[in-house]
Design a protein around this motif. Structure first.
Motif, PDB file in Angstrom:
ATOM      1  N   ARG A   1      48.036  40.712  47.063  1.00  0.00           N
ATOM      2  CA  ARG A   1      46.867  40.082  46.431  1.00  0.00           C
ATOM      3  C   ARG A   1      45.574  40.557  47.084  1.00  0.00           C
ATOM      4  O   ARG A   1      44.601  40.882  46.400  1.00  0.00           O
ATOM      5  N   GLN A   2      45.570  40.586  48.416  1.00  0.00           N
ATOM      6  CA  GLN A   2      44.375  41.019  49.133  1.00  0.00           C
ATOM      7  C   GLN A   2      44.003  42.452  48.755  1.00  0.00           C
ATOM      8  O   GLN A   2      42.835  42.767  48.532  1.00  0.00           O
ATOM      9  N   GLY A   3      45.009  43.318  48.664  1.00  0.00           N
ATOM     10  CA  GLY A   3      44.753  44.704  48.277  1.00  0.00           C
ATOM     11  C   GLY A   3      44.210  44.821  46.871  1.00  0.00           C
ATOM     12  O   GLY A   3      43.307  45.621  46.589  1.00  0.00           O
ATOM     13  N   ALA A   4      44.769  44.006  45.960  1.00  0.00           N
ATOM     14  CA  ALA A   4      44.320  44.042  44.568  1.00  0.00           C
ATOM     15  C   ALA A   4      42.880  43.563  44.445  1.00  0.00           C
ATOM     16  O   ALA A   4      42.062  44.185  43.756  1.00  0.00           O
TER      17      ALA A   4
ATOM     18  N   ILE B   1      45.854  49.581  36.648  1.00  0.00           N
ATOM     19  CA  ILE B   1      45.616  48.825  37.881  1.00  0.00           C
ATOM     20  C   ILE B   1      46.628  47.684  37.996  1.00  0.00           C
ATOM     21  O   ILE B   1      47.257  47.480  39.036  1.00  0.00           O
ATOM     22  N   MET B   2      46.802  46.949  36.901  1.00  0.00           N
ATOM     23  CA  MET B   2      47.753  45.835  36.931  1.00  0.00           C
ATOM     24  C   MET B   2      49.185  46.317  37.099  1.00  0.00           C
ATOM     25  O   MET B   2      49.976  45.701  37.822  1.00  0.00           O
ATOM     26  N   LYS B   3      49.533  47.439  36.473  1.00  0.00           N
ATOM     27  CA  LYS B   3      50.887  47.984  36.618  1.00  0.00           C
ATOM     28  C   LYS B   3      51.173  48.317  38.077  1.00  0.00           C
ATOM     29  O   LYS B   3      52.285  48.107  38.572  1.00  0.00           O
ATOM     30  N   GLU B   4      50.169  48.844  38.757  1.00  0.00           N
ATOM     31  CA  GLU B   4      50.330  49.205  40.178  1.00  0.00           C
ATOM     32  C   GLU B   4      50.710  47.984  41.011  1.00  0.00           C
ATOM     33  O   GLU B   4      51.633  48.036  41.838  1.00  0.00           O
ATOM     34  N   TYR B   5      50.017  46.869  40.780  1.00  0.00           N
ATOM     35  CA  TYR B   5      50.274  45.684  41.591  1.00  0.00           C
ATOM     36  C   TYR B   5      51.483  44.894  41.104  1.00  0.00           C
ATOM     37  O   TYR B   5      52.132  44.211  41.905  1.00  0.00           O
TER      38      TYR B   5
ATOM     39  N   LYS C   1      56.066  41.291  33.611  1.00  0.00           N
ATOM     40  CA  LYS C   1      54.711  41.636  33.244  1.00  0.00           C
ATOM     41  C   LYS C   1      53.814  40.418  33.381  1.00  0.00           C
ATOM     42  O   LYS C   1      54.146  39.326  32.949  1.00  0.00           O
ATOM     43  N   ALA C   2      52.642  40.612  33.975  1.00  0.00           N
ATOM     44  CA  ALA C   2      51.664  39.545  34.042  1.00  0.00           C
ATOM     45  C   ALA C   2      50.755  39.695  32.849  1.00  0.00           C
ATOM     46  O   ALA C   2      50.096  40.714  32.682  1.00  0.00           O
TER      47      ALA C   2
ATOM     48  N   LEU D   1      40.331  40.606  35.323  1.00  0.00           N
ATOM     49  CA  LEU D   1      41.286  41.268  36.215  1.00  0.00           C
ATOM     50  C   LEU D   1      41.675  40.349  37.367  1.00  0.00           C
ATOM     51  O   LEU D   1      42.851  40.241  37.722  1.00  0.00           O
ATOM     52  N   GLU D   2      40.698  39.700  37.960  1.00  0.00           N
ATOM     53  CA  GLU D   2      40.977  38.781  39.066  1.00  0.00           C
ATOM     54  C   GLU D   2      41.883  37.634  38.611  1.00  0.00           C
ATOM     55  O   GLU D   2      42.794  37.213  39.338  1.00  0.00           O
ATOM     56  N   LYS D   3      41.649  37.152  37.392  1.00  0.00           N
ATOM     57  CA  LYS D   3      42.480  36.091  36.834  1.00  0.00           C
ATOM     58  C   LYS D   3      43.915  36.572  36.645  1.00  0.00           C
ATOM     59  O   LYS D   3      44.881  35.846  36.923  1.00  0.00           O
ATOM     60  N   ASP D   4      44.067  37.814  36.192  1.00  0.00           N
ATOM     61  CA  ASP D   4      45.403  38.384  36.013  1.00  0.00           C
ATOM     62  C   ASP D   4      46.135  38.524  37.344  1.00  0.00           C
ATOM     63  O   ASP D   4      47.347  38.292  37.430  1.00  0.00           O
ATOM     64  N   VAL D   5      45.405  38.914  38.373  1.00  0.00           N
ATOM     65  CA  VAL D   5      46.011  39.055  39.695  1.00  0.00           C
ATOM     66  C   VAL D   5      46.499  37.692  40.195  1.00  0.00           C
ATOM     67  O   VAL D   5      47.612  37.574  40.732  1.00  0.00           O
ATOM     68  N   GLU D   6      45.681  36.660  40.018  1.00  0.00           N
ATOM     69  CA  GLU D   6      46.076  35.326  40.463  1.00  0.00           C
ATOM     70  C   GLU D   6      47.308  34.843  39.701  1.00  0.00           C
ATOM     71  O   GLU D   6      48.200  34.204  40.273  1.00  0.00           O
ATOM     72  N   ALA D   7      47.376  35.169  38.399  1.00  0.00           N
ATOM     73  CA  ALA D   7      48.556  34.791  37.613  1.00  0.00           C
ATOM     74  C   ALA D   7      49.795  35.526  38.113  1.00  0.00           C
ATOM     75  O   ALA D   7      50.897  34.962  38.171  1.00  0.00           O
TER      76      ALA D   7
END
Length: 223
Positions: A172-175, A45-49, A2-3, A194-200
């Motif tokens: 990452r690009q898709g997210a 959204i985060m679960k998907e990625y 989990k992020a 959200l963007e910060k979570d994706v980068e993490a």
């Protein structure tokens, strides 16, 4: 896997709030251009990625497993296909595989009639193993790795690692593209969160992939 990020804790955008019944966690909401409140479930959204990143790690792990590391291991036959019962199947579907010692694999087929097919598959592969067959049992001899072979397999492992990094960048690009498309329905704070979570998540996944590669590389070069 989990992020953890701040967007998980933000349930409603800073703009117009939409009352929720039952006291449960509310998705982010903001009034759209037409005056209708739009709900955005940032957790989903985060679960998907996260799921896509997990798949990338699993693919790398599976790709590294069959690469030789100087000693016998059942995983060395993961990619071997056998012609049996009218189709191509994995060798693990027709028998059991055990490492008898550091230089020998023993394959015991469930049906002796397919032993010849397993032998043929091993001999026709690029594994370079010797094969001795006795009834339903096959003994595969694993030759020692030369320095050149070790370098070759190390490069192969690195190629798989590089492919995983490309896969991570694509996720990452898709997210980021999805978040960008949702910005009109999200407050600036939640979009940035959200963007910060994706980068993490990207950093975490890349780290796990690198750890898998480094462990495999060490195994190849030192055994």
């Amino acid at each position: 896997r989990k992020a953890r990020g701040s967007c998980r804790l933000r349930t409603v955008c800073a703009a117009k709030k939409k009352k929720q019944g039952g006291g449960g966690k509310a998705p982010a909401t903001q009034e759209a251009a037409g005056g209708e409140a739009v709900e955005v479930d940032t957790e989903e959204i985060m679960k998907e990625y996260e799921k896509k990143m997990d798949t990338t790690i699993d693919v790398l792990r599976s790709s590294l497993a069959p690469i030789r590391a100087g000693k016998a291991s059942p995983e060395l036959l993961d990619g071997l296909k056998v012609s049996a019962y009218g189709s191509e199947v994995g060798v693990k579907e027709v028998g059991t595989i055990t490492a008898t010692d550091t230089t020998t694999l023993t394959v015991t087929v469930f049906d002796e009639s397919v032993a010849g097919a397993v032998e043929k598959a091993v001999r026709n592969s690029d594994l370079g193993f010797s094969v001795n067959i006795a009834g339903a049992t096959l003994k595969l001899g694993i030759p020692p790795l030369t320095k050149d072979k070790r370098q070759q397999f190390s490069k192969l492992a690195k190629d798989q690692f590089e492919a995983s990094k490309v896969a991570v960048r694509n996720v990452r690009q898709g997210a980021m593209k999805k978040i960008k498309g949702l910005k009109k329905n999200l407050s600036e704070d939640i979009a940035k969160s959200l963007e910060k979570d994706v980068e993490a998540l990207v950093k975490k996944t890349t780290g796990e992939c690198e750890s898998l590669f480094k462990a495999k590389e060490k195994e190849i070069l030192s055994n």
